[in-house]
Motif scaffolding. Structure first.
Motif, PDB file in Angstrom:
ATOM      1  N   LEU A 163     -11.184  19.384  12.342  1.00 26.91           N
ATOM      2  CA  LEU A 163     -11.315  18.207  13.198  1.00 26.91           C
ATOM      3  C   LEU A 163     -12.655  18.195  13.918  1.00 26.91           C
ATOM      4  O   LEU A 163     -13.228  17.124  14.143  1.00 26.91           O
ATOM      5  CB  LEU A 163     -10.165  18.148  14.204  1.00 26.91           C
TER       6      LEU A 163
ATOM      7  N   GLY B 186     -10.289  12.565   5.543  1.00 28.72           N
ATOM      8  CA  GLY B 186      -9.056  12.668   6.301  1.00 28.72           C
ATOM      9  C   GLY B 186      -8.726  14.116   6.604  1.00 28.72           C
ATOM     10  O   GLY B 186      -9.176  15.027   5.901  1.00 28.72           O
TER      11      GLY B 186
ATOM     12  N   PRO C 296      -8.976   9.362   9.208  1.00 22.05           N
ATOM     13  CA  PRO C 296      -7.505   9.448   9.180  1.00 22.05           C
ATOM     14  C   PRO C 296      -7.041  10.868   9.516  1.00 22.05           C
ATOM     15  O   PRO C 296      -7.567  11.846   8.979  1.00 22.05           O
ATOM     16  CB  PRO C 296      -7.153   9.086   7.739  1.00 22.05           C
ATOM     17  N   VAL C 297      -6.068  10.964  10.408  1.00 22.13           N
ATOM     18  CA  VAL C 297      -5.561  12.268  10.841  1.00 22.13           C
ATOM     19  C   VAL C 297      -4.042  12.230  10.866  1.00 22.13           C
ATOM     20  O   VAL C 297      -3.444  11.287  11.387  1.00 22.13           O
ATOM     21  CB  VAL C 297      -6.084  12.636  12.247  1.00 22.13           C
ATOM     22  N   GLU C 298      -3.432  13.256  10.288  1.00 21.59           N
ATOM     23  CA  GLU C 298      -1.998  13.452  10.466  1.00 21.59           C
ATOM     24  C   GLU C 298      -1.785  14.745  11.237  1.00 21.59           C
ATOM     25  O   GLU C 298      -2.247  15.813  10.818  1.00 21.59           O
ATOM     26  CB  GLU C 298      -1.258  13.518   9.130  1.00 21.59           C
ATOM     27  N   ILE C 299      -1.129  14.638  12.387  1.00 22.46           N
ATOM     28  CA  ILE C 299      -0.789  15.794  13.207  1.00 22.46           C
ATOM     29  C   ILE C 299       0.538  16.337  12.693  1.00 22.46           C
ATOM     30  O   ILE C 299       1.527  15.601  12.591  1.00 22.46           O
ATOM     31  CB  ILE C 299      -0.648  15.391  14.693  1.00 22.46           C
TER      32      ILE C 299
ATOM     33  N   MET D  56      -1.455  12.760  18.787  1.00 14.79           N
ATOM     34  CA  MET D  56      -1.111  11.588  17.987  1.00 14.79           C
ATOM     35  C   MET D  56      -1.447  10.302  18.733  1.00 14.79           C
ATOM     36  O   MET D  56      -1.994   9.359  18.162  1.00 14.79           O
ATOM     37  CB  MET D  56       0.373  11.631  17.621  1.00 14.79           C
TER      38      MET D  56
ATOM     39  N   ILE E 181      -5.718  10.124  19.187  1.00 22.67           N
ATOM     40  CA  ILE E 181      -6.601   9.924  18.039  1.00 22.67           C
ATOM     41  C   ILE E 181      -6.238   8.600  17.377  1.00 22.67           C
ATOM     42  O   ILE E 181      -5.092   8.405  16.954  1.00 22.67           O
ATOM     43  CB  ILE E 181      -6.474  11.087  17.037  1.00 22.67           C
TER      44      ILE E 181
ATOM     45  N   ALA F  39      -3.696   8.041  14.278  1.00 24.68           N
ATOM     46  CA  ALA F  39      -3.063   9.295  13.871  1.00 24.68           C
ATOM     47  C   ALA F  39      -1.551   9.147  13.779  1.00 24.68           C
ATOM     48  O   ALA F  39      -0.937   8.350  14.501  1.00 24.68           O
ATOM     49  CB  ALA F  39      -3.418  10.413  14.846  1.00 24.68           C
ATOM     50  N   THR F  40      -0.960   9.915  12.891  1.00 22.51           N
ATOM     51  CA  THR F  40       0.492   9.965  12.744  1.00 22.51           C
ATOM     52  C   THR F  40       0.966  11.376  13.063  1.00 22.51           C
ATOM     53  O   THR F  40       0.170  12.325  13.099  1.00 22.51           O
ATOM     54  CB  THR F  40       0.915   9.576  11.325  1.00 22.51           C
TER      55      THR F  40
END
Length: 269
Positions: A125, A137, A208-211, A229, A232, A235-236
């Motif tokens: 990140l 991503g 794009p970020v997925e936590i 989430m 950002i 973020a999902t």
């Protein structure tokens, strides 16, 4: 056969599966360190960044799944970890992010997806925030972006087994095999004091970020994952049931399903 290693007994005894036999390994001299990396598979690149005290081989269950799904896997031993060396400077996520960028340049990768685990997620990140044009991503697993997100560690048998494997692997792979205690102290100091991203810093992230967090994570507060989430943009959040900070080893199929779902969504546009 479905692998389940909730107590990390298998990992302690024998580690994760080895890299595919056709993996291409390399060494890169960069900014006072020699960085080990490997590539395998064809297709869009996914850079796998391991957790603190570990090494790239900890992704042994994920690499074949990525290749089978049509991705290429790029594995990197973080500075001072595994087969990579370091100089005398303190560890920092910014410095390790620069190492990843150097590997990307050496491989002529303009962009890549990132899957980061714990310290590797911080590194991913940080790189994405500094160089969003290089990141497609970030799958951000089991990590905090400021010290308040970390729990006070409560030693238990699972952590002890993971630490035992890290000790064995460090002795087998490192150029300084007798230096494990100093290595642990230096990495722990980085974890204690970094990173220090503010809410405004997080809001400025444009990839794009997925936590992702294990339901029973030993180190990261769930409320911190929720905060990330919300902070950002876009973020999902995914909570993986029945696993902890070591989900990629405990229930690889569950972890891989979440990772590939994220990657497939981004690949589909």
């Amino acid at each position: 056969m479905t692998i389940e290693d909730l107590e990390l007994s298998l990992f302690d005894a024998s580690g994760a599966p080895p890299l595919p036999p056709d993996a291409i390994e390399g060494l890169l001299e960069h900014d006072g360190a020699r960085i080990w990396y490997a590539t395998c598979g064809d297709g869009p690149a996914v850079i796998l960044l391991h957790g603190g005290l570990g090494h790239a081989g900890n992704w042994g269950y994920q690499t074949p799944a990525l290749i089978d799904a049509g991705f290429s896997a790029v594995l990197i031993d973080s500075r001072g970890h595994g087969r990579s060396t370091r100089d005398n400077r303190p560890y920092s996520y910014h410095l390790m992010a620069s190492d990843v960028l150097a590997v990307m340049d050496a491989l002529n990768l303009k962009t890549a997806y990132f899957a980061g685990w714990s310290d590797g997620a911080c590194t991913a990140l940080v790189l994405a925030s500094l160089h969003p044009e290089r990141s497609d991503g970030v799958f951000f697993f089991a990590c905090n972006m400021d010290p308040s997100g970390a729990k006070e560690m409560q030693p238990d048998s699972i952590i002890d087994r993971c630490f035992s494997r890290h000790r064995q692997d460090y002795a087998a792979l490192s150029a300084t095999p007798e230096d494990f205690e100093n290595f642990v102290a230096a990495v722990s100091e980085m974890m204690r004091t970094q990173p220090n991203y503010s809410t405004d810093d997080l809001r400025a992230i444009r990839v794009p970020v997925e936590i992702v967090l294990g339901e029973d994570d030993e180190f990261i507060k769930r409320e911190h994952a929720v905060y990330l989430m919300h902070s950002i943009p876009g973020a999902t959040l995914t909570i993986l049931p029945g696993v902890s900070h070591f989900a990629p080893l405990q229930r690889p199929a569950l972890f891989n399903q979440a990772l590939l779902r994220f990657l497939d969504r981004l690949r589909a546009g």
